[in-house]
Motif scaffolding. Structure first.
Motif, PDB file in Angstrom:
ATOM      1  N   ARG A 166      45.402  45.691  41.545  1.00 31.36           N
ATOM      2  CA  ARG A 166      44.341  46.282  41.957  1.00 31.36           C
ATOM      3  C   ARG A 166      43.282  45.349  42.678  1.00 31.36           C
ATOM      4  NH1 ARG A 166      42.418  50.959  39.218  1.00 31.36           N
ATOM      5  NH2 ARG A 166      43.417  50.362  37.368  1.00 31.36           N
ATOM      6  N   MET A 167      43.091  44.313  41.937  1.00 29.54           N
ATOM      7  CA  MET A 167      42.147  43.517  42.493  1.00 29.54           C
ATOM      8  C   MET A 167      42.518  42.749  44.114  1.00 29.54           C
ATOM      9  SD  MET A 167      40.837  41.168  39.339  1.00 29.54           S
ATOM     10  CE  MET A 167      40.964  42.227  37.564  1.00 29.54           C
ATOM     11  N   LEU A 168      43.627  42.152  44.181  1.00 26.95           N
ATOM     12  CA  LEU A 168      44.042  41.460  45.223  1.00 26.95           C
ATOM     13  C   LEU A 168      43.996  42.534  46.376  1.00 26.95           C
ATOM     14  CD1 LEU A 168      46.875  39.037  44.100  1.00 26.95           C
ATOM     15  CD2 LEU A 168      44.509  38.487  44.816  1.00 26.95           C
ATOM     16  N   PRO A 169      44.608  43.853  46.386  1.00 26.24           N
ATOM     17  CA  PRO A 169      44.851  44.512  47.485  1.00 26.24           C
ATOM     18  C   PRO A 169      43.258  45.204  47.542  1.00 26.24           C
ATOM     19  CG  PRO A 169      45.885  45.624  45.491  1.00 26.24           C
ATOM     20  CD  PRO A 169      45.661  44.277  45.257  1.00 26.24           C
ATOM     21  N   VAL A 170      42.536  45.411  46.774  1.00 27.81           N
ATOM     22  CA  VAL A 170      41.048  46.095  47.053  1.00 27.81           C
ATOM     23  C   VAL A 170      40.335  44.777  47.883  1.00 27.81           C
ATOM     24  CG1 VAL A 170      38.962  46.607  45.612  1.00 27.81           C
ATOM     25  CG2 VAL A 170      41.092  47.546  45.212  1.00 27.81           C
ATOM     26  N   ARG A 171      40.566  43.370  47.396  1.00 25.89           N
ATOM     27  CA  ARG A 171      39.918  42.468  47.958  1.00 25.89           C
ATOM     28  C   ARG A 171      40.484  42.339  49.320  1.00 25.89           C
ATOM     29  NH1 ARG A 171      35.161  40.861  45.413  1.00 25.89           N
ATOM     30  NH2 ARG A 171      35.292  40.324  43.304  1.00 25.89           N
ATOM     31  N   ALA A 172      41.446  42.506  49.529  1.00 25.20           N
ATOM     32  CA  ALA A 172      42.150  42.521  51.162  1.00 25.20           C
ATOM     33  C   ALA A 172      41.673  43.390  51.770  1.00 25.20           C
ATOM     34  CB  ALA A 172      43.676  42.467  50.983  1.00 25.20           C
ATOM     35  N   ILE A 173      41.566  44.967  51.291  1.00 22.99           N
ATOM     36  CA  ILE A 173      41.101  45.964  52.031  1.00 22.99           C
ATOM     37  C   ILE A 173      39.584  45.733  52.678  1.00 22.99           C
ATOM     38  CG2 ILE A 173      40.565  48.251  52.276  1.00 22.99           C
ATOM     39  CD1 ILE A 173      43.114  48.756  50.417  1.00 22.99           C
ATOM     40  N   ASN A 174      38.793  45.044  51.608  1.00 22.79           N
ATOM     41  CA  ASN A 174      37.228  44.934  51.682  1.00 22.79           C
ATOM     42  C   ASN A 174      37.103  43.672  52.263  1.00 22.79           C
ATOM     43  OD1 ASN A 174      35.619  47.321  49.984  1.00 22.79           O
ATOM     44  ND2 ASN A 174      37.517  47.043  49.381  1.00 22.79           N
ATOM     45  N   LYS A 175      37.934  42.807  52.630  1.00 25.37           N
ATOM     46  CA  LYS A 175      37.913  41.483  53.142  1.00 25.37           C
ATOM     47  C   LYS A 175      37.044  40.494  52.337  1.00 25.37           C
ATOM     48  CE  LYS A 175      38.223  43.231  58.012  1.00 25.37           C
ATOM     49  NZ  LYS A 175      37.462  43.329  59.299  1.00 25.37           N
ATOM     50  N   GLY A 176      37.400  40.411  51.132  1.00 27.30           N
ATOM     51  CA  GLY A 176      36.745  39.487  50.124  1.00 27.30           C
ATOM     52  C   GLY A 176      35.535  40.182  49.386  1.00 27.30           C
ATOM     53  N   ARG A 177      34.641  40.715  49.992  1.00 25.83           N
ATOM     54  CA  ARG A 177      33.401  41.290  49.092  1.00 25.83           C
ATOM     55  C   ARG A 177      33.666  42.711  49.118  1.00 25.83           C
ATOM     56  NH1 ARG A 177      28.876  39.236  47.273  1.00 25.83           N
ATOM     57  NH2 ARG A 177      27.061  40.538  46.898  1.00 25.83           N
ATOM     58  N   LEU A 178      33.429  43.329  47.799  1.00 27.61           N
ATOM     59  CA  LEU A 178      33.411  44.677  47.720  1.00 27.61           C
ATOM     60  C   LEU A 178      32.434  45.337  48.576  1.00 27.61           C
ATOM     61  CD1 LEU A 178      34.175  44.726  43.766  1.00 27.61           C
ATOM     62  CD2 LEU A 178      35.736  44.557  45.651  1.00 27.61           C
ATOM     63  N   SER A 179      32.703  46.405  49.373  1.00 25.43           N
ATOM     64  CA  SER A 179      32.033  47.124  50.366  1.00 25.43           C
ATOM     65  C   SER A 179      31.260  48.032  49.614  1.00 25.43           C
ATOM     66  CB  SER A 179      32.669  47.737  51.355  1.00 25.43           C
ATOM     67  OG  SER A 179      31.871  48.633  52.219  1.00 25.43           O
ATOM     68  N   ARG A 180      29.947  48.391  50.080  1.00 24.75           N
ATOM     69  CA  ARG A 180      29.051  49.443  49.552  1.00 24.75           C
ATOM     70  C   ARG A 180      29.034  50.701  50.338  1.00 24.75           C
ATOM     71  NH1 ARG A 180      24.989  47.247  46.307  1.00 24.75           N
ATOM     72  NH2 ARG A 180      24.682  45.085  46.110  1.00 24.75           N
ATOM     73  N   ASP A 181      30.119  50.906  51.406  1.00 20.82           N
ATOM     74  CA  ASP A 181      30.164  51.866  52.335  1.00 20.82           C
ATOM     75  C   ASP A 181      31.149  52.932  51.446  1.00 20.82           C
ATOM     76  OD1 ASP A 181      30.193  53.221  55.269  1.00 20.82           O
ATOM     77  OD2 ASP A 181      32.152  53.117  54.507  1.00 20.82           O
ATOM     78  N   SER A 182      30.457  54.234  51.436  1.00 21.43           N
ATOM     79  CA  SER A 182      31.323  55.228  50.651  1.00 21.43           C
ATOM     80  C   SER A 182      32.408  55.581  51.229  1.00 21.43           C
ATOM     81  CB  SER A 182      30.300  56.323  50.404  1.00 21.43           C
ATOM     82  OG  SER A 182      29.118  56.156  49.804  1.00 21.43           O
ATOM     83  N   ARG A 183      32.787  55.581  52.562  1.00 20.70           N
ATOM     84  CA  ARG A 183      34.122  56.025  53.087  1.00 20.70           C
ATOM     85  C   ARG A 183      35.005  54.890  52.752  1.00 20.70           C
ATOM     86  NH1 ARG A 183      31.752  57.012  59.016  1.00 20.70           N
ATOM     87  NH2 ARG A 183      30.589  55.259  58.511  1.00 20.70           N
ATOM     88  N   LEU A 184      34.754  53.636  52.914  1.00 23.90           N
ATOM     89  CA  LEU A 184      35.729  52.550  52.667  1.00 23.90           C
ATOM     90  C   LEU A 184      35.939  52.623  51.027  1.00 23.90           C
ATOM     91  CD1 LEU A 184      37.199  50.435  53.636  1.00 23.90           C
ATOM     92  CD2 LEU A 184      35.260  48.747  53.409  1.00 23.90           C
ATOM     93  N   GLN A 185      35.000  52.853  50.133  1.00 27.66           N
ATOM     94  CA  GLN A 185      35.215  53.058  48.746  1.00 27.66           C
ATOM     95  C   GLN A 185      36.375  53.950  48.560  1.00 27.66           C
ATOM     96  OE1 GLN A 185      31.409  53.347  46.903  1.00 27.66           O
ATOM     97  NE2 GLN A 185      31.173  51.263  46.718  1.00 27.66           N
ATOM     98  N   LEU A 186      36.086  55.159  49.023  1.00 28.59           N
ATOM     99  CA  LEU A 186      37.245  56.300  49.168  1.00 28.59           C
ATOM    100  C   LEU A 186      38.525  55.844  49.557  1.00 28.59           C
ATOM    101  CD1 LEU A 186      37.613  59.141  48.131  1.00 28.59           C
ATOM    102  CD2 LEU A 186      37.030  59.690  50.429  1.00 28.59           C
ATOM    103  N   VAL A 187      38.706  55.280  50.716  1.00 28.65           N
ATOM    104  CA  VAL A 187      39.836  54.853  51.159  1.00 28.65           C
ATOM    105  C   VAL A 187      40.453  53.841  50.420  1.00 28.65           C
ATOM    106  CG1 VAL A 187      40.974  53.642  53.183  1.00 28.65           C
ATOM    107  CG2 VAL A 187      39.234  55.352  53.513  1.00 28.65           C
ATOM    108  N   THR A 188      39.948  52.650  49.854  1.00 25.39           N
ATOM    109  CA  THR A 188      40.132  51.651  48.845  1.00 25.39           C
ATOM    110  C   THR A 188      40.873  52.260  47.767  1.00 25.39           C
ATOM    111  OG1 THR A 188      38.629  50.372  49.922  1.00 25.39           O
ATOM    112  CG2 THR A 188      39.687  49.717  48.051  1.00 25.39           C
ATOM    113  N   SER A 189      39.980  53.371  47.275  1.00 25.93           N
ATOM    114  CA  SER A 189      40.538  54.078  46.100  1.00 25.93           C
ATOM    115  C   SER A 189      41.779  54.731  46.173  1.00 25.93           C
ATOM    116  CB  SER A 189      39.278  54.823  45.550  1.00 25.93           C
ATOM    117  OG  SER A 189      37.996  54.199  44.987  1.00 25.93           O
TER     118      SER A 189
END
Length: 288
Positions: free
Chosen positions: A155-178
């Motif tokens: 979970r953490m490593l792929p989520v960090r990779a998708i968000n380029k380190g810092r967790l995004s506040r963008d709703s669309r990116l949050q949905l795609v990441t999830s």
């Protein structure tokens, strides 16, 4: 001087993340999974003569944890805290609250089902109070290690990779990441025994995917993985110590053994309600 002090960010707004390195996160995940797949089975065979099925079943996750620690030193080169949360400090109160909510929810479902369907449950055969107490330290040590290793790698490593380190506040990116997290979390669990004996295999797959999606989404909203670490540990500790199925992927000596069918709507209902309670009761959780 006073004017300069006014322009400083508040403690809760200080950026504590490190330089974005998606490739390092991705390679760390690959290295950890290779250790799990290649060295894990060998470690299980090495520990099998000890005659402790719970230790043998968890051995591959020790290899996964070793792979993560190696990748952390070689590739990531950053403190563990910076992976776990975007807050200045780990949100301990959020972790404890999430753990208790999920564990108590599972306990409530169990108590109700024991009253309504007692034929599904019996005391664990071959388990005495002394055996249970002897297993307790091992379970309390290995289970959080196993669940944390899974959370870090899947979970953490792929989520960090998708968000380029810092967790995004963008709703669309949050949905795609999830959605991606749901896939990455479900696929490694397809080899679990539960899938082979399930009443409905699709329900089991949906269970894993839902766990991956909802928990990741909650983590993104809270800007840290405290909830994921807590819920996963609570779930597996409940299985190991309180109530388990004889065909479980993590064999243990709990208080109760259940013959309730696996892969039913009941399982999905319990998961949805438990996750909803965590989401509802932590929604106003403030940063430390």
């Amino acid at each position: 001087m006073k004017k300069a002090m006014k322009n400083l960010p508040k403690h809760s707004e200080v950026d504590t993340t490190y330089e974005a390195k998606p490739l390092a996160f991705a390679l760390s995940m690959v290295l950890s999974l290779l250790m799990w797949l290649l060295l894990g089975p060998s470690l299980s065979r090495l520990l099998r003569p000890l005659g402790i099925p719970y230790l043998t079943a968890n051995a591959p996750f020790l290899a996964m944890a070793g792979g993560f620690l190696a990748s952390k030193q070689i590739l990531l080169k950053q403190p563990l805290k910076s992976l776990l949360t975007d807050h200045p400090v780990f949100q301990t109160s959020l972790f404890i609250k999430s753990f208790l909510i999920y564990f108590l929810s599972a306990t409530a479902f169990l108590l109700v089902d024991v009253l309504l369907n007692p034929h599904y449950y019996q005391p664990m055969t071959g388990s005495s109070p002394s055996t249970y107490l002897l297993m307790l330290p091992l379970v309390l040590l290995l289970t959080p290690l196993q669940t944390s290793a899974e959370e870090l790698v899947l979970r953490m490593l792929p989520v960090r990779a998708i968000n380029k380190g810092r967790l995004s506040r963008d709703s669309r990116l949050q949905l795609v990441t999830s959605l991606v997290s749901a896939l990455l979390f479900a696929v490694p669990h397809l080899g679990n025994r539960e899938l082979t004996i399930a009443s409905n295999r699709l329900v089991v797959v949906l269970y894993y995917a839902l766990f991956g999606f909802v928990v990741t989404y909650l983590c993104l909203k809270h800007r840290g993985f405290e909830i994921a670490l807590a819920i996963h540990a609570a779930n597996n500790l409940f299985i190991a110590l309180v109530c388990n199925h004889p065909s479980s992927s993590l064999p243990s000596l709990p208080l109760l053994e259940t013959s309730r069918p696996i892969g039913t709507v009941y399982d999905l209902r319990q998961l949805c309600i438990s996750l909803a309670l965590v989401a509802l009761l932590t929604r106003n959780q403030k940063e430390s």
